[in-house]
Design a protein around this motif. Structure first.
Motif, mmCIF file in Angstrom:
data_model
loop_
_atom_site.group_PDB
_atom_site.id
_atom_site.type_symbol
_atom_site.label_atom_id
_atom_site.label_comp_id
_atom_site.label_asym_id
_atom_site.label_seq_id
_atom_site.Cartn_x
_atom_site.Cartn_y
_atom_site.Cartn_z
ATOM 1 N N ALA A 53 4.603 6.866 2.047
ATOM 2 C CA ALA A 53 5.273 5.666 2.543
ATOM 3 C C ALA A 53 4.773 4.435 1.809
ATOM 4 O O ALA A 53 3.631 4.391 1.339
ATOM 5 N N ALA A 54 5.666 3.439 1.725
ATOM 6 C CA ALA A 54 5.312 2.132 1.169
ATOM 7 C C ALA A 54 5.095 1.176 2.335
ATOM 8 O O ALA A 54 6.031 0.908 3.104
ATOM 9 N N PHE A 55 3.881 0.703 2.464
ATOM 10 C CA PHE A 55 3.533 -0.252 3.518
ATOM 11 C C PHE A 55 3.537 -1.657 2.913
ATOM 12 O O PHE A 55 2.875 -1.915 1.905
ATOM 13 N N VAL A 56 4.272 -2.556 3.536
ATOM 14 C CA VAL A 56 4.284 -3.954 3.120
ATOM 15 C C VAL A 56 3.694 -4.784 4.258
ATOM 16 O O VAL A 56 4.265 -4.817 5.361
ATOM 17 N N ASP A 57 2.534 -5.371 3.985
ATOM 18 C CA ASP A 57 1.816 -6.126 5.023
ATOM 19 C C ASP A 57 1.642 -5.289 6.290
ATOM 20 O O ASP A 57 1.797 -5.772 7.420
ATOM 21 N N GLY A 58 1.335 -3.990 6.085
ATOM 22 C CA GLY A 58 1.048 -3.100 7.204
ATOM 23 C C GLY A 58 2.247 -2.435 7.833
ATOM 24 O O GLY A 58 2.092 -1.577 8.707
ATOM 25 N N LYS A 59 3.480 -2.797 7.404
ATOM 26 C CA LYS A 59 4.693 -2.222 7.979
ATOM 27 C C LYS A 59 5.315 -1.249 6.985
ATOM 28 O O LYS A 59 5.403 -1.535 5.788
ATOM 29 N N ILE A 60 5.793 -0.087 7.495
ATOM 30 C CA ILE A 60 6.462 0.873 6.623
ATOM 31 C C ILE A 60 7.838 0.326 6.256
ATOM 32 O O ILE A 60 8.693 0.101 7.128
ATOM 33 N N GLU A 114 0.855 -1.186 0.000
ATOM 34 C CA GLU A 114 0.000 0.000 0.000
ATOM 35 C C GLU A 114 0.891 1.236 0.000
ATOM 36 O O GLU A 114 1.857 1.318 0.770
ATOM 37 N N ILE A 115 0.575 2.179 -0.858
ATOM 38 C CA ILE A 115 1.313 3.448 -0.928
ATOM 39 C C ILE A 115 0.362 4.566 -0.532
ATOM 40 O O ILE A 115 -0.689 4.749 -1.156
ATOM 41 N N ARG A 116 0.726 5.326 0.481
ATOM 42 C CA ARG A 116 -0.151 6.410 0.925
ATOM 43 C C ARG A 116 0.619 7.364 1.837
ATOM 44 O O ARG A 116 1.699 7.025 2.347
ATOM 45 N N PRO A 117 0.052 8.570 2.082
ATOM 46 C CA PRO A 117 0.654 9.476 3.065
ATOM 47 C C PRO A 117 0.585 8.855 4.463
ATOM 48 O O PRO A 117 -0.261 8.004 4.745
ATOM 49 N N ILE A 118 1.475 9.293 5.338
ATOM 50 C CA ILE A 118 1.491 8.768 6.697
ATOM 51 C C ILE A 118 0.630 9.629 7.616
ATOM 52 O O ILE A 118 0.335 10.788 7.323
ATOM 53 N N THR A 119 0.244 9.052 8.730
ATOM 54 C CA THR A 119 -0.430 9.788 9.788
ATOM 55 C C THR A 119 0.596 10.201 10.843
ATOM 56 O O THR A 119 1.738 9.731 10.835
ATOM 57 N N ARG A 120 0.188 11.051 11.768
ATOM 58 C CA ARG A 120 1.099 11.468 12.845
ATOM 59 C C ARG A 120 1.552 10.263 13.656
ATOM 60 O O ARG A 120 2.727 10.168 14.047
ATOM 61 N N ALA A 121 0.680 9.317 13.896
ATOM 62 C CA ALA A 121 1.048 8.137 14.683
ATOM 63 C C ALA A 121 2.081 7.268 13.979
ATOM 64 O O ALA A 121 2.786 6.484 14.632
ATOM 65 N N GLU A 122 2.191 7.413 12.651
ATOM 66 C CA GLU A 122 3.140 6.605 11.878
ATOM 67 C C GLU A 122 4.439 7.334 11.568
ATOM 68 O O GLU A 122 5.333 6.781 10.909
ATOM 69 N N LYS A 140 7.127 8.280 13.325
ATOM 70 C CA LYS A 140 8.404 7.725 13.788
ATOM 71 C C LYS A 140 8.768 6.464 13.013
ATOM 72 O O LYS A 140 9.953 6.220 12.741
ATOM 73 N N ASP A 141 7.787 5.664 12.651
ATOM 74 C CA ASP A 141 8.074 4.477 11.837
ATOM 75 C C ASP A 141 8.588 4.881 10.459
ATOM 76 O O ASP A 141 9.467 4.222 9.892
ATOM 77 N N TYR A 142 8.030 5.953 9.912
ATOM 78 C CA TYR A 142 8.528 6.477 8.632
ATOM 79 C C TYR A 142 9.974 6.942 8.772
ATOM 80 O O TYR A 142 10.828 6.629 7.931
#
Length: 303
Positions: free
Chosen positions: A70-77, A4-12, A14-16
């Motif tokens: 961000a590129a999410f793979v199986d829910g992980k950045i 999944e490719i999409r913008p990140i949220t504030r909660a995400e 640090k993972d980005y």
């Protein structure tokens, strides 16, 4: 594998950040010293961001001018990049909106899967929707971006010159004056000077928020190159028309003791340009080197 490719949220946020080389401490440069880097290291030292730094970066991340995907793979950045909104000066002095590519990285365990290609496509679509019909970047690894439609627009140069091997071709009398000022004075001078320069210099970009905020404290850079020294030039009427930032790092190697490294340099005219370089070329002992690392750009937010 779900991508999944999409913008990140504030909660995400640090993972980005953790996928980016400048935050996770992994190398991000080509083998040769980068043109913009005034130091001698082929790969400038990287330091992994602390939890406190990640918290601060995350708070500063999601703004109108910084737009990460961000590129999410199986829910992980697993990878990501971002666009920063700047203005670019074109021939004739016109300034147009440009999307600046920055903060790019893919975790080593997820490379060669097309993730960055998908992220770049999403970012360029976003630029088009916002009326930014130009996109640009200052590449730390230039071989990557041709596959996404980028091509060289300008070049940076890295000079390493022994003082005794060079001299001005003709005698030069400076009609103005030079002065070394403190960081607080430099912090007031640089924004004004840069605006004057970018109005007439083709290819110059507008500064990002916080560009000049670190000048006042004059702190030590992460790579240990010593404190910044701020040199300014005034014309015959007392107006600032040039400035430079240089360092004189200590070295245990006698071949590099007294080396002068130029981090930033701007001049509005030939007199200021020559006077600033003349000073830099005589500020070290007779047998030493001076280096210029190309155009000054923010490491993690430049484009």
């Amino acid at each position: 594998m779900t991508i999944e490719i999409r913008p990140i949220t504030r909660a995400e946020a640090k993972d980005y950040l953790r996928v980016l080389p400048w935050a996770n401490g992994l190398p991000q440069e080509e083998p040769e010293p980068s043109a913009w880097y005034a130091g001698r290291a082929a790969n400038p030292p990287q330091r992994k961001a602390t939890p406190e730094q990640l918290d601060r970066y995350a708070d500063e991340l999601l703004t109108d001018w910084f737009r990460p995907q961000a590129a999410f793979v199986d829910g992980k950045i697993a990878g990501g990049s971002a666009i920063v909104s700047v203005d670019l000066t074109l021939p004739g002095g016109r300034q147009v909106p440009m999307g600046g590519v920055t903060s790019t990285g893919v975790l080593p365990t997820y490379r060669r899967r097309g993730l960055l290609r998908k992220v770049m496509a999403a970012m360029l679509d976003d630029c088009r929707e916002r009326g930014e019909f130009l996109a640009g970047l200052s590449a730390s690894e230039a071989t990557i971006y041709g596959r996404y439609g980028f091509a060289p627009a300008t070049f940076q140069h890295r000079w390493e010159v022994r003082r005794t091997d060079v001299a001005f071709r003709t005698p030069f009398t400076d009609p103005g004056t030079l002065d070394v000022v403190d960081g607080a004075s430099a912090a007031a001078i640089w924004p004004v000077l840069h605006e004057q320069v970018r109005a007439v210099r083709v290819g110059e970009v507008s500064p990002l928020p916080g560009k000049w905020s670190g000048l006042a404290d004059g702190g030590l850079p992460a790579d240990g190159r010593g404190p910044a020294h701020h040199l300014i030039h005034r014309d015959a009427g007392g107006q600032v028309d040039g400035a430079a930032i240089f360092r004189l790092p200590w070295s245990p190697d006698p071949d590099y003791a007294g080396e002068l490294q130029v981090d930033a340099f701007e001049a509005l005219n030939h007199d200021a340009y020559r006077a600033l370089w003349d000073y830099c070329s005589i500020s070290t002992s007779p047998n030493e080197w001076w280096r210029h690392g190309g155009r000054w750009m923010s490491r993690c937010a430049g484009c």
